[in-house]
Design a protein around this motif. Structure first.
Motif, PDB file in Angstrom:
ATOM      1  N   LEU A 169       0.878  -1.168   0.000  1.00 48.01           N
ATOM      2  CA  LEU A 169       0.000   0.000   0.000  1.00 48.01           C
ATOM      3  C   LEU A 169       0.914   1.216   0.000  1.00 48.01           C
ATOM      4  N   GLN A 170       0.944   1.924  -1.117  1.00 45.53           N
ATOM      5  CA  GLN A 170       1.861   3.049  -1.273  1.00 45.53           C
ATOM      6  C   GLN A 170       1.163   4.341  -0.834  1.00 45.53           C
ATOM      7  N   LEU A 171       1.716   4.930   0.215  1.00 48.92           N
ATOM      8  CA  LEU A 171       1.172   6.161   0.809  1.00 48.92           C
ATOM      9  C   LEU A 171       2.205   7.272   0.676  1.00 48.92           C
ATOM     10  N   LEU A 172       2.789   7.380  -0.489  1.00 48.41           N
ATOM     11  CA  LEU A 172       3.877   8.329  -0.691  1.00 48.41           C
ATOM     12  C   LEU A 172       3.392   9.775  -0.607  1.00 48.41           C
ATOM     13  N   GLU A 173       2.237  10.050  -1.147  1.00 53.70           N
ATOM     14  CA  GLU A 173       1.694  11.407  -1.080  1.00 53.70           C
ATOM     15  C   GLU A 173       1.193  11.715   0.328  1.00 53.70           C
ATOM     16  N   GLU A 174       0.609  10.727   0.980  1.00 53.44           N
ATOM     17  CA  GLU A 174      -0.020  10.934   2.278  1.00 53.44           C
ATOM     18  C   GLU A 174       0.994  11.022   3.418  1.00 53.44           C
ATOM     19  N   ARG A 175       2.047  10.155   3.388  1.00 54.50           N
ATOM     20  CA  ARG A 175       3.012  10.148   4.497  1.00 54.50           C
ATOM     21  C   ARG A 175       4.420   9.738   4.067  1.00 54.50           C
ATOM     22  N   LYS A 176       4.669   9.763   2.758  1.00 54.68           N
ATOM     23  CA  LYS A 176       5.987   9.439   2.212  1.00 54.68           C
ATOM     24  C   LYS A 176       6.460   8.063   2.693  1.00 54.68           C
ATOM     25  N   ALA A 177       5.549   7.129   2.704  1.00 51.38           N
ATOM     26  CA  ALA A 177       5.853   5.808   3.239  1.00 51.38           C
ATOM     27  C   ALA A 177       5.093   4.731   2.487  1.00 51.38           C
ATOM     28  N   ILE A 178       5.511   3.487   2.708  1.00 52.03           N
ATOM     29  CA  ILE A 178       4.882   2.308   2.118  1.00 52.03           C
ATOM     30  C   ILE A 178       4.585   1.319   3.233  1.00 52.03           C
ATOM     31  N   TRP A 179       3.417   0.725   3.172  1.00 57.88           N
ATOM     32  CA  TRP A 179       3.036  -0.335   4.112  1.00 57.88           C
ATOM     33  C   TRP A 179       2.926  -1.638   3.323  1.00 57.88           C
ATOM     34  N   LEU A 180       3.542  -2.698   3.848  1.00 58.05           N
ATOM     35  CA  LEU A 180       3.419  -4.021   3.239  1.00 58.05           C
ATOM     36  C   LEU A 180       2.404  -4.853   3.996  1.00 58.05           C
ATOM     37  N   PHE A 181       1.671  -5.660   3.259  1.00 59.28           N
ATOM     38  CA  PHE A 181       0.767  -6.637   3.848  1.00 59.28           C
ATOM     39  C   PHE A 181       1.225  -8.014   3.370  1.00 59.28           C
ATOM     40  N   ASP A 182       1.794  -8.762   4.312  1.00 56.21           N
ATOM     41  CA  ASP A 182       2.406 -10.058   4.075  1.00 56.21           C
ATOM     42  C   ASP A 182       3.698  -9.908   3.270  1.00 56.21           C
ATOM     43  N   CYS A 183       4.540 -10.914   3.426  1.00 57.59           N
ATOM     44  CA  CYS A 183       5.876 -10.834   2.826  1.00 57.59           C
ATOM     45  C   CYS A 183       6.360 -12.240   2.532  1.00 57.59           C
ATOM     46  N   GLY A 184       5.792 -12.828   1.494  1.00 53.11           N
ATOM     47  CA  GLY A 184       6.170 -14.185   1.124  1.00 53.11           C
ATOM     48  C   GLY A 184       7.585 -14.257   0.581  1.00 53.11           C
ATOM     49  N   GLU A 185       8.064 -15.484   0.422  1.00 58.07           N
ATOM     50  CA  GLU A 185       9.402 -15.736  -0.119  1.00 58.07           C
ATOM     51  C   GLU A 185       9.638 -14.939  -1.398  1.00 58.07           C
ATOM     52  N   ALA A 186      10.826 -14.320  -1.501  1.00 57.12           N
ATOM     53  CA  ALA A 186      11.268 -13.583  -2.693  1.00 57.12           C
ATOM     54  C   ALA A 186      10.548 -12.252  -2.899  1.00 57.12           C
ATOM     55  N   THR A 187       9.895 -11.760  -1.862  1.00 58.50           N
ATOM     56  CA  THR A 187       9.270 -10.444  -1.996  1.00 58.50           C
ATOM     57  C   THR A 187      10.301  -9.386  -2.357  1.00 58.50           C
ATOM     58  N   GLN A 188      11.510  -9.459  -1.755  1.00 57.78           N
ATOM     59  CA  GLN A 188      12.509  -8.440  -2.083  1.00 57.78           C
ATOM     60  C   GLN A 188      12.961  -8.550  -3.542  1.00 57.78           C
ATOM     61  N   HIS A 189      12.911  -9.738  -4.108  1.00 50.55           N
ATOM     62  CA  HIS A 189      13.223  -9.884  -5.535  1.00 50.55           C
ATOM     63  C   HIS A 189      12.141  -9.224  -6.386  1.00 50.55           C
ATOM     64  N   GLN A 190      10.904  -9.384  -5.978  1.00 46.34           N
ATOM     65  CA  GLN A 190       9.806  -8.732  -6.694  1.00 46.34           C
ATOM     66  C   GLN A 190       9.962  -7.214  -6.639  1.00 46.34           C
ATOM     67  N   ILE A 191      10.371  -6.706  -5.495  1.00 45.57           N
ATOM     68  CA  ILE A 191      10.548  -5.260  -5.329  1.00 45.57           C
ATOM     69  C   ILE A 191      11.579  -4.716  -6.308  1.00 45.57           C
ATOM     70  N   LEU A 192      12.578  -5.515  -6.655  1.00 44.61           N
ATOM     71  CA  LEU A 192      13.609  -5.069  -7.596  1.00 44.61           C
ATOM     72  C   LEU A 192      13.031  -4.686  -8.953  1.00 44.61           C
ATOM     73  N   HIS A 193      11.869  -5.222  -9.280  1.00 47.55           N
ATOM     74  CA  HIS A 193      11.230  -4.922 -10.570  1.00 47.55           C
ATOM     75  C   HIS A 193      10.275  -3.731 -10.479  1.00 47.55           C
ATOM     76  N   THR A 194      10.295  -3.042  -9.366  1.00 54.38           N
ATOM     77  CA  THR A 194       9.390  -1.905  -9.148  1.00 54.38           C
ATOM     78  C   THR A 194      10.192  -0.671  -8.748  1.00 54.38           C
ATOM     79  N   SER A 195       9.488   0.420  -8.526  1.00 56.78           N
ATOM     80  CA  SER A 195      10.123   1.661  -8.060  1.00 56.78           C
ATOM     81  C   SER A 195      10.132   1.757  -6.536  1.00 56.78           C
ATOM     82  N   ILE A 196       9.667   0.714  -5.855  1.00 55.73           N
ATOM     83  CA  ILE A 196       9.592   0.725  -4.394  1.00 55.73           C
ATOM     84  C   ILE A 196      10.993   0.723  -3.790  1.00 55.73           C
ATOM     85  N   LYS A 197      11.204   1.611  -2.819  1.00 53.29           N
ATOM     86  CA  LYS A 197      12.465   1.671  -2.093  1.00 53.29           C
ATOM     87  C   LYS A 197      12.247   1.059  -0.701  1.00 53.29           C
ATOM     88  N   PRO A 198      12.955  -0.026  -0.376  1.00 51.75           N
ATOM     89  CA  PRO A 198      12.746  -0.672   0.923  1.00 51.75           C
ATOM     90  C   PRO A 198      12.879   0.265   2.110  1.00 51.75           C
TER      91      PRO A 198
END
Length: 310
Positions: free
Chosen positions: A24-53
């Motif tokens: 859930l990207q709340l960049l405009e609202e609070r400059k933050a991101i909330w994750l819901f669940d974090c299955g195996e290889a989630t960080q690999h999936q993030i590499l294909h997005t603009s999300i900054k851990p």
């Protein structure tokens, strides 16, 4: 506010779907991101997005099955190497902290930021002046929760024409009035910011449910939601199998959306038995027959949740 699906599969990774994680990207609202669940290889999936851990502020875990938590140790560790310095708060059932701290300890991982754990029980699990998050227990054999994310109502628009009619020029005074403050003018007149604001803008609601059978608690969590994210592991033809394994079908998820008067339903946690385009189309048709505003999530799919308009 928008949602990105980082993984939409069930149980084990598949070629087309990684296991569950939702941002859930709340960049405009609070400059933050909330994750819901974090299955195996989630960080690999993030590499294909603009999300900054380092922007991940909170992680909400629905339950402790592996396909929802095995990505946590890796993501938490990598966040230290990706500029993470701010507090990370992780919400989830009893046992989650032990799992993470044991993993970090045995691997001798060192974090560059503080981490906080909140054991989830039914009720409000987080609240500040912007958001409230409510959890309710679902039915999945082990403790599994759904989360209702409520954006609090936003201040109304500043009535600029009303201020101009009083010959008040734009400047810092506008900002103070917009914040609802009382301002004293040079002639001694006191203006109350609340007198110069339009109607409040209704906040948005997003419901994210963990794995579950059909349950009335789901309806309460999803009431009037702008976006409902619900598992649909199996098709309606496999209702008995879904019940036996504490999961939901497309039809059951659609009934939850209909009975809760949600605005939009996105189905996720799709079994790997449905791999072809025809399979996915059938799942979608089953849900839409009951709730027309239904879609099937795919990995990296994004959904914008627009602000309410008067």
């Amino acid at each position: 506010m928008n949602v990105m699906f980082l993984g939409t599969g069930a149980g084990i990774p598949a070629k087309a779907r990684n296991v569950t994680s939702i941002a859930l990207q709340l960049l405009e609202e609070r400059k933050a991101i909330w994750l819901f669940d974090c299955g195996e290889a989630t960080q690999h999936q993030i590499l294909h997005t603009s999300i900054k851990p380092r922007k991940i502020e909170k992680i909400f875990i629905t339950h402790l099955h592996g396909d929802h938590i095995y990505g946590l140790p890796g993501l938490i560790s990598s966040r230290s190497f990706q500029g993470g310095e701010d507090l990370l708060t992780i919400y989830g059932p009893e046992g989650l902290e032990e799992f993470i701290r044991t993993s970090l300890s045995i691997s001798q991982s060192r974090l560059t930021y503080p981490i906080e754990f909140v054991v989830v029980e039914e009720g409000t699990v987080f609240e500040d002046d912007q958001f409230q998050v409510i959890a309710k227990k679902l039915e999945h054999g082990i403790d599994s929760y759904g989360y209702r994310v409520i954006e609090k109502d936003l201040p109304g628009a500043l009535l600029v024409n009303k201020l101009k009619a009083l010959s008040i020029k734009p400047g810092p005074i506008y900002q103070r009035l917009k914040a609802g403050e009382k301002v004293k003018l040079e002639d001694g007149t006191i203006l109350d910011g609340n007198d110069f604001l339009g109607p409040k803008q209704k906040g948005r609601v997003v419901a994210v449910l963990g794995d579950t059978r059909y349950t009335d608690n789901s309806i309460e969590l999803c009431k009037e939601a702008d976006l409902l994210i619900h598992e649909a592991t199996l098709s309606e033809a496999d209702e008995q199998l879904a019940y036996d394994y504490f999961h939901s079908t497309t039809k059951q998820a659609a009934l939850i959306a209909k009975r809760s008067n949600a605005k939009q339903l996105i189905l996720t946690h799709i079994s790997s038995r449905y791999q072809t385009e025809e399979d996915v189309a059938t799942l979608k048709e089953e849900a839409q027959a009951i709730f027309p505003h239904s879609s099937i999530a795919s990995d990296f799919m994004q959904i914008e949740i627009p602000k309410h308009r008067d």
